[in-house]
Design a protein around this motif. Structure first.
Motif, PDB file in Angstrom:
ATOM      1  N   THR A 220       6.565 -25.203   4.087  1.00 49.09           N
ATOM      2  CA  THR A 220       5.440 -26.130   4.068  1.00 49.09           C
ATOM      3  C   THR A 220       4.524 -25.780   2.909  1.00 49.09           C
ATOM      4  O   THR A 220       4.117 -24.622   2.757  1.00 49.09           O
ATOM      5  CB  THR A 220       4.655 -26.091   5.387  1.00 49.09           C
ATOM      6  OG1 THR A 220       5.507 -26.518   6.454  1.00 49.09           O
ATOM      7  CG2 THR A 220       3.449 -27.017   5.335  1.00 49.09           C
ATOM      8  N   LEU A 221       4.227 -26.768   2.082  1.00 47.52           N
ATOM      9  CA  LEU A 221       3.332 -26.601   0.946  1.00 47.52           C
ATOM     10  C   LEU A 221       1.997 -27.252   1.263  1.00 47.52           C
ATOM     11  O   LEU A 221       1.965 -28.414   1.686  1.00 47.52           O
ATOM     12  CB  LEU A 221       3.896 -27.244  -0.322  1.00 47.52           C
ATOM     13  CG  LEU A 221       5.082 -26.591  -1.016  1.00 47.52           C
ATOM     14  CD1 LEU A 221       6.371 -26.869  -0.264  1.00 47.52           C
ATOM     15  CD2 LEU A 221       5.194 -27.099  -2.452  1.00 47.52           C
ATOM     16  N   THR A 222       0.926 -26.523   1.073  1.00 45.45           N
ATOM     17  CA  THR A 222      -0.415 -27.084   1.206  1.00 45.45           C
ATOM     18  C   THR A 222      -0.833 -27.638  -0.144  1.00 45.45           C
ATOM     19  O   THR A 222      -0.861 -26.917  -1.139  1.00 45.45           O
ATOM     20  CB  THR A 222      -1.416 -26.020   1.673  1.00 45.45           C
ATOM     21  OG1 THR A 222      -1.004 -25.530   2.953  1.00 45.45           O
ATOM     22  CG2 THR A 222      -2.808 -26.602   1.784  1.00 45.45           C
ATOM     23  N   VAL A 223      -1.129 -28.920  -0.168  1.00 42.81           N
ATOM     24  CA  VAL A 223      -1.486 -29.607  -1.411  1.00 42.81           C
ATOM     25  C   VAL A 223      -2.998 -29.698  -1.520  1.00 42.81           C
ATOM     26  O   VAL A 223      -3.670 -30.155  -0.594  1.00 42.81           O
ATOM     27  CB  VAL A 223      -0.869 -31.017  -1.452  1.00 42.81           C
ATOM     28  CG1 VAL A 223      -1.328 -31.776  -2.700  1.00 42.81           C
ATOM     29  CG2 VAL A 223       0.649 -30.943  -1.382  1.00 42.81           C
ATOM     30  N   GLY A 224      -3.521 -29.261  -2.646  1.00 44.21           N
ATOM     31  CA  GLY A 224      -4.935 -29.414  -2.959  1.00 44.21           C
ATOM     32  C   GLY A 224      -5.088 -29.621  -4.446  1.00 44.21           C
ATOM     33  O   GLY A 224      -5.062 -28.659  -5.209  1.00 44.21           O
ATOM     34  N   VAL A 225      -5.186 -30.873  -4.866  1.00 43.09           N
ATOM     35  CA  VAL A 225      -5.239 -31.199  -6.297  1.00 43.09           C
ATOM     36  C   VAL A 225      -6.603 -31.791  -6.610  1.00 43.09           C
ATOM     37  O   VAL A 225      -6.918 -32.911  -6.209  1.00 43.09           O
ATOM     38  CB  VAL A 225      -4.135 -32.202  -6.684  1.00 43.09           C
ATOM     39  CG1 VAL A 225      -4.186 -32.491  -8.189  1.00 43.09           C
ATOM     40  CG2 VAL A 225      -2.762 -31.674  -6.289  1.00 43.09           C
ATOM     41  N   PRO A 226      -7.462 -31.052  -7.343  1.00 41.44           N
ATOM     42  CA  PRO A 226      -8.798 -31.569  -7.655  1.00 41.44           C
ATOM     43  C   PRO A 226      -8.770 -32.559  -8.812  1.00 41.44           C
ATOM     44  O   PRO A 226      -7.822 -32.596  -9.610  1.00 41.44           O
ATOM     45  CB  PRO A 226      -9.557 -30.297  -8.058  1.00 41.44           C
ATOM     46  CG  PRO A 226      -8.501 -29.401  -8.639  1.00 41.44           C
ATOM     47  CD  PRO A 226      -7.247 -29.687  -7.845  1.00 41.44           C
ATOM     48  N   LEU A 227      -9.821 -33.346  -8.894  1.00 41.40           N
ATOM     49  CA  LEU A 227      -9.947 -34.321  -9.976  1.00 41.40           C
ATOM     50  C   LEU A 227      -9.902 -33.641 -11.337  1.00 41.40           C
ATOM     51  O   LEU A 227      -9.418 -34.216 -12.310  1.00 41.40           O
ATOM     52  CB  LEU A 227     -11.270 -35.090  -9.814  1.00 41.40           C
ATOM     53  CG  LEU A 227     -11.574 -36.205 -10.814  1.00 41.40           C
ATOM     54  CD1 LEU A 227     -10.525 -37.301 -10.749  1.00 41.40           C
ATOM     55  CD2 LEU A 227     -12.963 -36.793 -10.544  1.00 41.40           C
ATOM     56  N   SER A 228     -10.371 -32.395 -11.405  1.00 42.40           N
ATOM     57  CA  SER A 228     -10.404 -31.684 -12.681  1.00 42.40           C
ATOM     58  C   SER A 228      -9.005 -31.405 -13.224  1.00 42.40           C
ATOM     59  O   SER A 228      -8.834 -31.166 -14.418  1.00 42.40           O
ATOM     60  CB  SER A 228     -11.162 -30.359 -12.531  1.00 42.40           C
ATOM     61  OG  SER A 228     -10.560 -29.541 -11.548  1.00 42.40           O
ATOM     62  N   ARG A 229      -7.989 -31.427 -12.356  1.00 53.21           N
ATOM     63  CA  ARG A 229      -6.632 -31.131 -12.812  1.00 53.21           C
ATOM     64  C   ARG A 229      -5.976 -32.333 -13.472  1.00 53.21           C
ATOM     65  O   ARG A 229      -5.220 -32.204 -14.418  1.00 53.21           O
ATOM     66  CB  ARG A 229      -5.767 -30.640 -11.649  1.00 53.21           C
ATOM     67  CG  ARG A 229      -4.410 -30.132 -12.078  1.00 53.21           C
ATOM     68  CD  ARG A 229      -3.607 -29.587 -10.907  1.00 53.21           C
ATOM     69  NE  ARG A 229      -4.325 -28.542 -10.184  1.00 53.21           N
ATOM     70  CZ  ARG A 229      -3.883 -27.997  -9.061  1.00 53.21           C
ATOM     71  NH1 ARG A 229      -2.746 -28.425  -8.519  1.00 53.21           N
ATOM     72  NH2 ARG A 229      -4.586 -27.058  -8.454  1.00 53.21           N
ATOM     73  N   THR A 230      -6.245 -33.535 -12.941  1.00 49.32           N
ATOM     74  CA  THR A 230      -5.684 -34.753 -13.530  1.00 49.32           C
ATOM     75  C   THR A 230      -6.546 -35.945 -13.164  1.00 49.32           C
ATOM     76  O   THR A 230      -6.939 -36.102 -11.997  1.00 49.32           O
ATOM     77  CB  THR A 230      -4.227 -35.006 -13.076  1.00 49.32           C
ATOM     78  OG1 THR A 230      -3.826 -36.331 -13.475  1.00 49.32           O
ATOM     79  CG2 THR A 230      -4.072 -34.881 -11.578  1.00 49.32           C
ATOM     80  N   GLU A 231      -6.821 -36.792 -14.152  1.00 45.28           N
ATOM     81  CA  GLU A 231      -7.654 -37.965 -13.884  1.00 45.28           C
ATOM     82  C   GLU A 231      -6.938 -38.949 -12.984  1.00 45.28           C
ATOM     83  O   GLU A 231      -7.562 -39.857 -12.423  1.00 45.28           O
ATOM     84  CB  GLU A 231      -8.061 -38.637 -15.212  1.00 45.28           C
ATOM     85  CG  GLU A 231      -6.914 -39.105 -16.097  1.00 45.28           C
ATOM     86  CD  GLU A 231      -6.382 -40.472 -15.708  1.00 45.28           C
ATOM     87  OE1 GLU A 231      -7.156 -41.243 -15.120  1.00 45.28           O
ATOM     88  OE2 GLU A 231      -5.194 -40.744 -15.964  1.00 45.28           O
ATOM     89  N   ALA A 232      -5.632 -38.774 -12.772  1.00 43.90           N
ATOM     90  CA  ALA A 232      -4.897 -39.672 -11.879  1.00 43.90           C
ATOM     91  C   ALA A 232      -5.390 -39.557 -10.443  1.00 43.90           C
ATOM     92  O   ALA A 232      -5.176 -40.478  -9.641  1.00 43.90           O
ATOM     93  CB  ALA A 232      -3.404 -39.368 -11.934  1.00 43.90           C
ATOM     94  N   VAL A 233      -6.068 -38.452 -10.098  1.00 44.57           N
ATOM     95  CA  VAL A 233      -6.580 -38.286  -8.742  1.00 44.57           C
ATOM     96  C   VAL A 233      -7.506 -39.441  -8.372  1.00 44.57           C
ATOM     97  O   VAL A 233      -7.428 -39.992  -7.272  1.00 44.57           O
ATOM     98  CB  VAL A 233      -7.304 -36.928  -8.593  1.00 44.57           C
ATOM     99  CG1 VAL A 233      -8.144 -36.891  -7.311  1.00 44.57           C
ATOM    100  CG2 VAL A 233      -6.290 -35.791  -8.589  1.00 44.57           C
TER     101      VAL A 233
END
Length: 292
Positions: A220-233
């Motif tokens: 199981t992978l916990t996903v946490g992708v902030p806006l700072s990582r990619t504007e696609a968020v």
């Protein structure tokens, strides 16, 4: 999560969302493409983790969508041929263009097919079958898994990737005019999924075993992708909340619906695209099961 249903407002005519035209299921391809962008690192991590031993010569991607898994697998296994199967010609057209842009058109075969049909098209005997966010949509997943068992080459691997649920984007105290709005929408969405896709979020270990496959590993992978990582968020959040609105709007209070529409009004002062505190939060679970 609070799964109680918010108090339903008195009967009245629901007001139209300012972006009602063109933000429903017709945008599924755009939504999947944004999801692929946001989750690219996690999908690559899964393909690198698969307990394969040797590089597969032939891979089948069941329910490929617009190709997030397809392209990740083609990149991970540069010597492999891949057959991508989906019931949507629009999704397959997108994938055809992406495979060509990636220089992988000659290694990619696209197959238009309904995987709920009694007879599948000839797909060869792949060493790896990939099924990402597709198994819970099958009318009879047990039959699907038994078919995959017969499809796989002896010793071949099936990778089932399933999200825990629809992703979250906002902080818990947002928006300011209706704190906790997203959680209330998720509670309503859970009711919708329970009625229409009840196997979403299921544990697939027992069905895999019942189909004759040996579950070798689970992750199981916990996903946490902030806006700072990619504007696609931001664009993914906008698309995701629009799709959520389609399902939950009739059950929202007037105050919550007004707040949600404010987030979705890209020209308004409360637009979700103006927020700097967005992130994509979810979990992905992977089962790796082998044909003995």
């Amino acid at each position: 999560m609070n799964h109680s249903t918010p108090q339903r407002a008195p009967h009245r005519t629901r007001h139209a969302h300012p972006h009602d035209s063109g933000h429903g299921m017709g945008d599924q391809g755009d939504f999947l493409d944004l999801e692929a962008d946001v989750l690219a690192g996690h999908i690559a991590s899964i393909t690198a983790w698969l307990p394969l031993g040797a590089e597969p010569g032939h891979i089948v991607d069941l329910g490929c969508g617009t190709g997030a898994g397809t392209l990740a697998l083609l990149d991970r296994f540069p010597g492999a041929r891949l057959t991508a199967v989906d019931s949507s010609t629009a999704h397959l057209d997108r994938l055809r263009r992406k495979a060509a842009a990636a220089g992988a058109a000659d290694r990619t075969t696209l197959v238009h097919a309904d995987l709920d049909a009694a007879d599948w098209p000839a797909l060869g005997a792949p060493e790896l079958v990939w099924a990402s966010a597709s198994l819970h949509h099958m009318a009879d997943p047990g039959r699907t898994l038994r078919t995959v068992h017969e499809l796989l080459a002896p010793g071949g691997l099936l990778a089932v990737v399933e999200p825990a649920g629809f992703p979250r984007f906002l902080p818990g105290d947002a928006p300011e005019t209706a704190p906790g709005l997203e959680e209330r929408c998720h509670a309503l969405l859970a009711d919708h999924h329970a009625a229409h896709v009840p196997r979403r979020g299921a544990d697939w270990a027992a069905p895999l075993t019942a189909a004759g496959l040996t579950v070798e590993s689970r992750r199981t992978l916990t996903v946490g992708v902030p806006l700072s990582r990619t504007e696609a968020v931001g664009r993914y959040a906008l698309s995701g909340l629009r799709r959520m609105r389609d399902k939950v709007a009739p059950s929202l209070t007037d105050g919550d619906l007004t707040a949600l529409d404010g987030l979705l009004d890209t020209g308004g002062p409360h637009s979700i695209l103006r927020r700097a505190d967005l992130s994509v939060r979810t979990e992905l679970t992977v089962w790796a099961a082998r044909r003995p």
